[in-house]
Design a protein around this motif. Structure first.
Motif, PDB file in Angstrom:
ATOM      1  N   THR A  83     -23.503  14.428  36.014  1.00  0.00           N
ATOM      2  CA  THR A  83     -24.271  14.768  34.319  1.00  0.00           C
ATOM      3  C   THR A  83     -25.792  14.853  35.270  1.00  0.00           C
ATOM      4  O   THR A  83     -26.346  15.826  35.196  1.00  0.00           O
ATOM      5  CB  THR A  83     -24.543  13.191  33.705  1.00  0.00           C
ATOM      6  N   ALA A  84     -26.066  14.061  35.821  1.00  0.00           N
ATOM      7  CA  ALA A  84     -27.831  14.463  37.235  1.00  0.00           C
ATOM      8  C   ALA A  84     -27.265  16.289  37.466  1.00  0.00           C
ATOM      9  O   ALA A  84     -28.709  16.847  37.920  1.00  0.00           O
ATOM     10  CB  ALA A  84     -28.380  12.862  37.253  1.00  0.00           C
ATOM     11  N   LYS A  85     -26.459  16.132  37.979  1.00  0.00           N
ATOM     12  CA  LYS A  85     -26.291  17.371  38.697  1.00  0.00           C
ATOM     13  C   LYS A  85     -26.018  18.530  37.738  1.00  0.00           C
ATOM     14  O   LYS A  85     -25.932  20.052  38.301  1.00  0.00           O
ATOM     15  CB  LYS A  85     -25.480  17.152  40.134  1.00  0.00           C
TER      16      LYS A  85
ATOM     17  N   VAL B 122     -20.141  18.541  30.773  1.00  0.00           N
ATOM     18  CA  VAL B 122     -20.019  16.965  31.730  1.00  0.00           C
ATOM     19  C   VAL B 122     -19.271  16.076  30.971  1.00  0.00           C
ATOM     20  O   VAL B 122     -19.991  15.491  30.137  1.00  0.00           O
ATOM     21  CB  VAL B 122     -20.446  17.235  32.944  1.00  0.00           C
ATOM     22  N   TYR B 123     -17.891  15.734  30.704  1.00  0.00           N
ATOM     23  CA  TYR B 123     -17.048  15.235  30.205  1.00  0.00           C
ATOM     24  C   TYR B 123     -16.037  13.549  30.711  1.00  0.00           C
ATOM     25  O   TYR B 123     -15.651  14.058  31.719  1.00  0.00           O
ATOM     26  CB  TYR B 123     -16.403  15.553  29.055  1.00  0.00           C
TER      27      TYR B 123
ATOM     28  N   ASN C 288     -13.384   7.843  38.598  1.00  0.00           N
ATOM     29  CA  ASN C 288     -13.444   8.445  39.974  1.00  0.00           C
ATOM     30  C   ASN C 288     -13.042   9.698  39.275  1.00  0.00           C
ATOM     31  O   ASN C 288     -12.728  10.503  40.070  1.00  0.00           O
ATOM     32  CB  ASN C 288     -13.025   8.114  40.802  1.00  0.00           C
ATOM     33  N   ARG C 289     -13.358  10.223  37.783  1.00  0.00           N
ATOM     34  CA  ARG C 289     -12.745  11.928  37.034  1.00  0.00           C
ATOM     35  C   ARG C 289     -13.756  12.549  36.449  1.00  0.00           C
ATOM     36  O   ARG C 289     -14.165  11.533  35.583  1.00  0.00           O
ATOM     37  CB  ARG C 289     -11.141  11.459  36.471  1.00  0.00           C
ATOM     38  N   PHE C 290     -13.715  13.086  36.669  1.00  0.00           N
ATOM     39  CA  PHE C 290     -14.950  14.596  35.492  1.00  0.00           C
ATOM     40  C   PHE C 290     -13.934  15.371  35.291  1.00  0.00           C
ATOM     41  O   PHE C 290     -13.129  16.451  35.309  1.00  0.00           O
ATOM     42  CB  PHE C 290     -15.748  14.228  35.603  1.00  0.00           C
ATOM     43  N   GLU C 291     -14.391  15.867  33.849  1.00  0.00           N
ATOM     44  CA  GLU C 291     -13.757  16.749  33.585  1.00  0.00           C
ATOM     45  C   GLU C 291     -14.874  18.379  33.054  1.00  0.00           C
ATOM     46  O   GLU C 291     -15.858  18.167  32.468  1.00  0.00           O
ATOM     47  CB  GLU C 291     -12.948  16.857  31.530  1.00  0.00           C
ATOM     48  N   LEU C 292     -14.742  19.381  33.512  1.00  0.00           N
ATOM     49  CA  LEU C 292     -16.373  20.044  33.398  1.00  0.00           C
ATOM     50  C   LEU C 292     -15.738  21.134  32.786  1.00  0.00           C
ATOM     51  O   LEU C 292     -14.708  21.657  32.861  1.00  0.00           O
ATOM     52  CB  LEU C 292     -16.649  20.925  34.700  1.00  0.00           C
ATOM     53  N   ARG C 293     -16.649  22.001  31.804  1.00  0.00           N
ATOM     54  CA  ARG C 293     -16.582  22.478  30.908  1.00  0.00           C
ATOM     55  C   ARG C 293     -17.896  23.544  31.096  1.00  0.00           C
ATOM     56  O   ARG C 293     -18.638  23.975  30.654  1.00  0.00           O
ATOM     57  CB  ARG C 293     -16.351  22.640  29.848  1.00  0.00           C
TER      58      ARG C 293
ATOM     59  N   PRO D 293     -19.877  12.782  23.852  1.00  0.00           N
ATOM     60  CA  PRO D 293     -20.676  14.084  23.557  1.00  0.00           C
ATOM     61  C   PRO D 293     -20.473  15.936  23.915  1.00  0.00           C
ATOM     62  O   PRO D 293     -20.225  16.992  24.411  1.00  0.00           O
ATOM     63  CB  PRO D 293     -21.908  13.504  24.629  1.00  0.00           C
ATOM     64  N   ARG D 294     -19.521  15.897  22.660  1.00  0.00           N
ATOM     65  CA  ARG D 294     -19.139  17.623  22.640  1.00  0.00           C
ATOM     66  C   ARG D 294     -19.841  18.159  21.107  1.00  0.00           C
ATOM     67  O   ARG D 294     -20.444  17.393  19.856  1.00  0.00           O
ATOM     68  CB  ARG D 294     -17.040  17.341  22.344  1.00  0.00           C
TER      69      ARG D 294
END
Length: 604
Positions: free
Chosen positions: A203-205, A222-223, A231-236, A477-478
């Motif tokens: 999120t900071a990046k 970023v969700y 250790n996972r994230f979703e990038l939109r 947070p969408r």
């Protein structure tokens, strides 16, 4: 052949004496391997472009296998084809496809399934099945090759292939892409993080990711992933802002309070649906951020429900909610009316609770005969300033209203402890909708403590109507944008839905009248009734005092004669005689058939 044996024998002798053998590469032997690798890479790189041809080859192989092994399965193949095509047409929201895309996919599935059914029963060499397969691949492949989403998929694949370099340049070395897909307004991908990295680091990046991908500012989201692994994230990534322009309200999305209300679309084209039954709602944001528009969306849906009675408080003299007056059972525009409305709401919830307890039930199930009660309060801070004693009633409604289907929906700019009162109102709000806020700390005021640090950045919303939704079913947070209701749309919806409005149930109506009668009795000094009640020439001062108190405390729509009879304990002729006498002196007016009230001082 002999040369190969001699080379291997020579290599064994050299290793025996501790020497490293020299490996001589035969370039003629290596060329087939190199060609296979190159061809494999080309096929993988252009797999999207070759998808129609690959699908045709796979279809032919499957048809050949089914015809040889299971030719009697052709009815099953046909049924599976119909089910898949129907699912593509019906489940549009879950698939995230446009109407044209869904019909294209359904046509392709039906064509492929029909061909496979015939190939299973007759064989792939049966004429004209080979010609139909080649022609179908070419005809159905043209839309695929020219389609925007396919081109976007190729571009996304190239960006994903470059992610290791991007990750190293922005400080996320070791993260890797797991999957990616293109949707309506952009693309999204799932990534695995290196050991020790968290979603907070990503999120900071976000600004750095936007720069590396070459997107516009604010295009990256970023969700957490659905499995919520650390250790996972979703990038939109958005190709363009889908909420740049206002989105016209398509009409009500519900016909019952038990159904979730559609507030507007999220950025992935799914609907921001939220349930208000047994939940209280809070709408917050600065002036001009779209709160009133959000309230209008809620009103447009609630007025379409046949199992909801709507009460409203608008202390700006009805400026915001007056257009819905024909659908609102009670509208309070003054502090005095607001106090009476909220006091009656408490009486309703207490009577309903007593009724449920006597029947051994735990919840009030809304229906047209037993409707839910929704109280909409615009600019809640005005209520706290002008009618502070009513805050106790709103606190009681917030704490006890869920089980008896009495719901509170409040809108305010900054829901501070002072603005919301010192009770538990804010803490009881399950549904939080935050429009744009001016200060970062206001995010936590509206959405809850710690939400700003968790990525709920309502201060970055850049257009009226854009919001963040926090509810039990919405914990990510969408961004969404509330539908726009023009004045004409509001007037039309109010006119159309006015005929659908139910009346309050008998239990609730009786509780309100009993509460008013009790207040009247407590406030009257029977000994001074002759001076406080207009003379009618009759001797029963106590009954007349009660009658006058009930008429004086009646709402704008008046009090039914049946309630006056019950409150005074007198006969119907006696009530009508007193009403005629009071009408002659200008003290009482008939609002509608069977409903009366005292003339207000303002009217006088």
């Amino acid at each position: 052949m002999n040369g190969g044996r001699q080379m291997r024998r020579h290599a064994r002798k050299m290793r025996r004496y501790g020497l490293q053998p020299m490996i001589v590469i035969n370039r003629d032997d290596q060329l087939p391997d190199v060609a296979a690798v190159v061809i494999g890479r080309v096929l993988w790189r252009y797999r999207s472009e070759l998808a129609p041809i690959s699908s045709g080859i796979v279809l032919a192989l499957v048809g050949a296998v089914l015809h040889v092994a299971y030719p009697q399965w052709w009815p099953l193949v046909l049924c599976a084809t119909v089910v898949q095509a129907s699912a593509l047409v019906l489940f549009r929201e879950r698939l995230g496809l446009s109407r044209l895309e869904r019909w294209y996919a359904a046509t392709a599935v039906m064509s492929a399934g029909a061909w496979l059914t015939l190939a299973t029963a007759l064989g792939i060499a049966y004429r004209p099945l080979p010609q139909l397969l080649v022609g179908g691949v070419l005809v159905l492949g043209v839309p695929w090759w020219v389609h925007r989403r396919r081109r976007a998929k190729v571009r996304v694949d190239r960006q994903i292939a470059a992610w290791p370099e991007i990750a190293e340049s922005i400080g996320l070395t070791g993260s890797r892409a797991q999957s990616a897909m293109v949707d309506v307004w952009g693309w999204r991908a799932r990534f695995a993080l290196a050991r020790g990295q968290t979603i907070q680091d990503v999120t900071a990046k976000v600004p750095a990711i936007e720069s590396a991908l070459g997107t516009f500012r604010g295009a990256v989201r970023v969700y957490p992933t659905r499995d919520d692994k650390a250790n996972r994230f979703e990038l939109r990534v958005l190709d363009h802002d889908p909420h740049a322009d206002a989105i016209v309200w398509p009409g009500p999305s519900v016909s019952s309070i038990a159904e979730p209300i559609d507030l507007g679309p999220f950025e992935d084209a799914t609907s921001a649906r939220v349930l208000l039954l047994r939940r209280h709602g809070l709408f917050g944001g600065v002036a001009g951020s779209g709160k009133s528009g959000g309230i209008n969306v809620v009103m447009g849906n609630l007025t379409a429900c046949r199992d909801v009675v709507i009460w409203a408080v608008d202390l700006k003299r009805g400026m915001e909610l007056q257009p819905w007056a024909s659908c609102i059972d009670r509208l309070a525009t003054t502090p005095e009316q607001a106090r009476a409305l909220l006091r009656d709401a408490v009486a309703v919830l207490e009577a309903r609770a007593a009724s449920l307890a006597s029947q051994g039930r735990r919840v009030w199930e809304p229906s047209p005969d037993l409707p839910a009660l929704v109280i909409v309060i615009d600019e809640y801070a005005e209520l706290a300033d002008d009618a502070p004693e009513s805050i106790t009633d709103t606190d009681s409604i917030a704490r006890r209203g869920r089980a008896v289907a009495v719901t509170l929906v409040a809108a305010t700019q900054r829901p501070t402890q002072k603005a919301m009162g010192k009770g538990a109102v804010r803490s009881q709000m399950d549904v939080r909708v935050s429009f744009r806020v001016r200060e970062r700390k206001d995010v936590d005021l509206i959405l809850g403590q710690g939400m700003l640090a968790a990525g709920w950045h309502a201060h970055t919303l850049n257009a009226p109507g854009k919001f963040l939704l926090s509810a039990p079913e919405h914990d990510v947070p969408r961004r969404g944008r509330a539908y726009l209701l023009t004045d004409q749309a509001v007037a039309e919806a109010a006119r159309r839905h006015a005929e659908l409005r139910p009346i309050l149930d008998e239990i609730s109506r009786t509780a309100i009248e009993e509460a008013r009668a009790g207040i009247a009795l407590r406030s009257l000094d029977v000994a001074d009734s002759s001076t406080s009640v207009p003379a009618t020439g009759k001797e029963d001062g106590t009954s007349e005092a009660i009658l006058w108190a009930m008429l004086s405390g009646a709402p704008d729509e008046g009090t039914p004669v049946s309630h006056l009879i019950a409150g005074t304990g007198m006969s119907r002729p006696w009530i009508y005689q007193r009403l005629r006498d009071l009408t002659k002196t200008g003290r009482v007016i008939q609002v509608s058939r069977g409903r009366w009230r005292a003339v207000s001082k303002h009217s006088e």
